[in-house]
Motif scaffolding. Structure first.
Motif, PDB file in Angstrom:
ATOM      1  N   ALA A  78      -6.943  -8.078   5.908  1.00 60.24           N
ATOM      2  CA  ALA A  78      -5.619  -8.547   5.465  1.00 60.24           C
ATOM      3  C   ALA A  78      -5.658  -8.943   3.986  1.00 60.24           C
ATOM      4  CB  ALA A  78      -5.209  -9.748   6.312  1.00 60.24           C
ATOM      5  N   PRO A  79      -4.494  -9.018   3.312  1.00 59.30           N
ATOM      6  CA  PRO A  79      -3.162  -8.585   3.717  1.00 59.30           C
ATOM      7  C   PRO A  79      -2.736  -7.352   2.902  1.00 59.30           C
ATOM      8  CG  PRO A  79      -2.960 -10.311   2.074  1.00 59.30           C
ATOM      9  CD  PRO A  79      -4.420  -9.932   2.141  1.00 59.30           C
ATOM     10  N   PHE A  80      -2.244  -6.322   3.536  1.00 56.28           N
ATOM     11  CA  PHE A  80      -1.767  -5.122   2.848  1.00 56.28           C
ATOM     12  C   PHE A  80      -0.297  -5.356   2.481  1.00 56.28           C
ATOM     13  CE2 PHE A  80      -0.406  -0.559   2.812  1.00 56.28           C
ATOM     14  CZ  PHE A  80      -1.160  -0.198   1.704  1.00 56.28           C
ATOM     15  N   MET A  81      -0.065  -5.702   1.223  1.00 58.77           N
ATOM     16  CA  MET A  81       1.224  -6.254   0.797  1.00 58.77           C
ATOM     17  C   MET A  81       2.234  -5.183   0.386  1.00 58.77           C
ATOM     18  SD  MET A  81       0.700  -9.657   0.786  1.00 58.77           S
ATOM     19  CE  MET A  81       1.836 -10.329  -0.413  1.00 58.77           C
ATOM     20  N   ASN A  82       3.520  -5.518   0.596  1.00 58.49           N
ATOM     21  CA  ASN A  82       4.654  -4.768   0.047  1.00 58.49           C
ATOM     22  C   ASN A  82       4.523  -3.261   0.268  1.00 58.49           C
ATOM     23  OD1 ASN A  82       5.962  -7.105  -0.906  1.00 58.49           O
ATOM     24  ND2 ASN A  82       4.727  -7.101  -2.758  1.00 58.49           N
ATOM     25  N   PHE A  83       4.426  -2.885   1.533  1.00 59.53           N
ATOM     26  CA  PHE A  83       4.237  -1.472   1.859  1.00 59.53           C
ATOM     27  C   PHE A  83       5.540  -0.758   2.195  1.00 59.53           C
ATOM     28  CE2 PHE A  83       3.873   1.622   5.347  1.00 59.53           C
ATOM     29  CZ  PHE A  83       3.265   2.656   4.634  1.00 59.53           C
ATOM     30  N   GLU A  84       6.318  -1.315   3.094  1.00 59.29           N
ATOM     31  CA  GLU A  84       7.374  -0.524   3.725  1.00 59.29           C
ATOM     32  C   GLU A  84       8.676  -0.497   2.924  1.00 59.29           C
ATOM     33  OE1 GLU A  84       8.299  -4.617   5.482  1.00 59.29           O
ATOM     34  OE2 GLU A  84       6.585  -3.543   4.655  1.00 59.29           O
ATOM     35  N   GLY A  85       9.357   0.643   3.026  1.00 61.11           N
ATOM     36  CA  GLY A  85      10.729   0.748   2.548  1.00 61.11           C
ATOM     37  C   GLY A  85      10.927   0.955   1.062  1.00 61.11           C
ATOM     38  N   LEU A 130      14.540   2.611   5.752  1.00 59.84           N
ATOM     39  CA  LEU A 130      13.404   3.412   5.299  1.00 59.84           C
ATOM     40  C   LEU A 130      12.094   2.728   5.683  1.00 59.84           C
ATOM     41  CD1 LEU A 130      12.854   6.035   3.737  1.00 59.84           C
ATOM     42  CD2 LEU A 130      12.851   4.678   1.627  1.00 59.84           C
ATOM     43  N   GLY A 131      12.106   1.394   5.655  1.00 60.78           N
ATOM     44  CA  GLY A 131      10.907   0.640   6.023  1.00 60.78           C
ATOM     45  C   GLY A 131      10.475   0.893   7.442  1.00 60.78           C
ATOM     46  N   ILE A 132      11.417   1.036   8.352  1.00 62.61           N
ATOM     47  CA  ILE A 132      11.070   1.310   9.746  1.00 62.61           C
ATOM     48  C   ILE A 132      10.352   2.652   9.855  1.00 62.61           C
ATOM     49  CG2 ILE A 132      12.028   1.781  12.034  1.00 62.61           C
ATOM     50  CD1 ILE A 132      14.292  -0.235  11.247  1.00 62.61           C
ATOM     51  N   ALA A 133      10.873   3.663   9.157  1.00 61.74           N
ATOM     52  CA  ALA A 133      10.225   4.986   9.170  1.00 61.74           C
ATOM     53  C   ALA A 133       8.822   4.910   8.570  1.00 61.74           C
ATOM     54  CB  ALA A 133      11.086   5.986   8.409  1.00 61.74           C
ATOM     55  N   ASP A 134       8.668   4.133   7.500  1.00 54.77           N
ATOM     56  CA  ASP A 134       7.350   3.991   6.873  1.00 54.77           C
ATOM     57  C   ASP A 134       6.355   3.315   7.806  1.00 54.77           C
ATOM     58  OD1 ASP A 134       8.362   5.156   4.598  1.00 54.77           O
ATOM     59  OD2 ASP A 134       8.612   3.266   3.502  1.00 54.77           O
TER      60      ASP A 134
END
Length: 337
Positions: A78-85, A130-134
Motif C-alpha cells: 500500500a498505497p497505490f494512489m490516485n488511480f481510477e477515473g 470512468l473510475g468504475i471501468a478502470d
C-alpha cells in the motif's frame, strides 16, 4: 461465534524511511513484540531498494525471505494512489503500467491485497463512471495471478467521490468482482462524520454529527456485506501540533484539514488524548464480522515521533502499538461477556 482476529501493523507506522528507518528493522520490531502479520508500505520498500542498490523486485524478494524466516504474514502492499477515473488517458496508461509493477511486487511478497485509496484528484481531472471501468480493469489484471490478488479499495474522509463505507459498498457492487474488497479505517469512519474539517482544533462533535455516526455504526454492525471488508485499520485522531516537530515536512496549506491531520497526527488507539470513539467503532465492526472465520485488524498510524532520527524508533513504536492492540483486544473481549 467470533472470528479469529489477526493483528497487523503498517511498516510506515514504525518509522519514516526518510529518517533512515529500515524496512527490515521495522519488520523485526513488529515480530519481536508479537505481531503475526504486517502491511508493507511501498515507500518503505522503495527506500530499502535504493539504500541496498537493488531493484524493487529484488527488494521484494529479500523482504519475502525475511518474512519467511520470521514466520510473518504479509497482508498488503500500500498505497497505490490516485488511480481510477483519470480523464487524460495517456496519464491513465502510465498509472496502469505502474499498477502492473505493484501487482508483481505484491505477488513476490505474497501479499494478498494491494490497497488503492479512493482518488483525491479534483473533479475536473477524474470521472466516477470512468473510475468504475478502470477498477474493473485493474481487478481483472489482479485476478490473473495465482493466487489471485485482491484490490483493497479505501474510502477516505476527503476522497473526491467515495467518502463513506456505504458509498464504497455501492462502488463494489458496480465493480462486481470477487477480488475487489473494501478497507475500513477508524479515522475515515469517525472524522468524516463526527468532526469539523480542521487540522488544528477539531470542533466538538455536534449532537447531529454524533447521531449520524451512531446511526452509521448501527447500520454497519447489521450489514450483510461483511465479506466485502477485507481489512480493518485502526488509529485515533488528534490536533496537528504547531509547530510541527523537527524533520517533519510542512503540509500543503490548501489541502483538506482532515488530510493534514491524517498525515501528521493519527496516534495509536488509547494514547495522546485522541478524539475518536474507537471502542464503539470497533465493536460495530466486530459485530459485523461475527460470522467470518478470520479477519485482519491492522494498526495504521502517523505520529510525530516516527520522524525522529533515533535508531530505536521502530522498537519503541512497535511496543506502543502492541500495548494499544492488547488494550483494544480486552475491550472487545469484554463486549462478549
Amino acid at each position: 461465534m467470533s472470528p479469529l482476529i489477526v493483528p497487523a501493523i503498517v511498516t510506515l507506522s514504525l518509522g519514516r524511511p526518510e529518517m533512515g528507518h529500515d524496512l527490515h528493522d521495522k519488520i523485526r520490531a513488529a515480530k519481536h513484540v508479537g505481531f503475526p502479520a504486517i502491511e508493507i508500505s511501498y515507500f518503505c520498500l522503495e527506500a530499502y531498494a535504493s539504500k541496498s542498490g537493488k531493484s524493487l523486485l529484488e527488494a521484494a524478494q529479500d523482504t519475502r525471505a525475511l518474512l519467511n524466516e520470521l514466520e510473518l504474514e504479509a497482508v498488503s502492499l500500500a498505497p497505490f494512489m490516485n488511480f481510477e477515473g483519470i480523464l487524460d488517458r495517456s496519464v491513465h496508461a502510465e498509472r496502469l503500467k505502474s499498477a502492473r509493477v505493484w501487482l508483481e511486487l505484491a505477488h513476490v511478497l505474497r501479499a494478498p491485497l494491494v490497497q488503492v485509496p479512493a482518488s483525491m484528484l479534483p473533479t475536473s481531472e477524474i470521472s466516477l463512471e470512468l473510475g468504475i471501468a478502470d477498477l474493473v480493469e485493474l481487478t481483472n489484471l489482479a485476478a490473473q495471478y495465482q493466487p489471485p490478488i485482491c484490490i483493497l479499495y479505501e474510502f477516505t474522509g476527503w476522497s473526491t467521490y467515495i467518502r463513506t463505507w456505504q458509498e464504497a459498498i455501492q462502488l463494489a457492487d458496480q465493480v462486481n468482482r470477487p477480488n475487489f474488497s473494501i478497507c475500513l479505517d477508524t479515522f475515515h469512519i469517525g472524522t468524516y462524520l463526527e468532526h469539523a474539517n480542521s487540522a488544528q482544533i477539531p470542533a466538538p462533535a455536534s449532537s447531529g454529527a454524533r447521531q449520524s455516526l451512531t446511526d452509521s455504526l448501527t447500520e454497519l454492525a447489521r450489514t450483510p456485506h461483511a465479506s466485502k471488508f477485507a481489512l480493518y485499520q485502526l488509529s485515533d485522531a488528534a490536533p496537528v501540533p504547531v509547530p510541527l516537530p523537527v524533520n517533519q515536512p510542512a503540509q500543503d496549506p490548501t489541502a483538506p484539514g482532515l488530510q493534514t491531520m491524517s498525515r501528521t497526527n493519527r496516534p495509536f488507539p488509547f494514547t495522546n488524548g485522541g478524539l475518536l470513539p474507537l471502542v464503539e467503532i470497533s465493536r460495530a465492526v466486530h459485530e459485523m464480522q461475527k460470522n467470518q472465520d478470520k479477519v485482519i485488524w491492522s494498526m495504521e498510524t502517523f505520529v510525530p515521533s516516527a520522524w525522529s532520527e533515533d535508531k530505536g524508533v521502530p522498537d519503541e513504536l512497535a511496543t506502543v502499538a502492541w500495548s494499544s492492540w492488547k488494550r483494544l483486544e480486552k475491550e472487545i473481549a469484554a463486549q462478549q461477556n
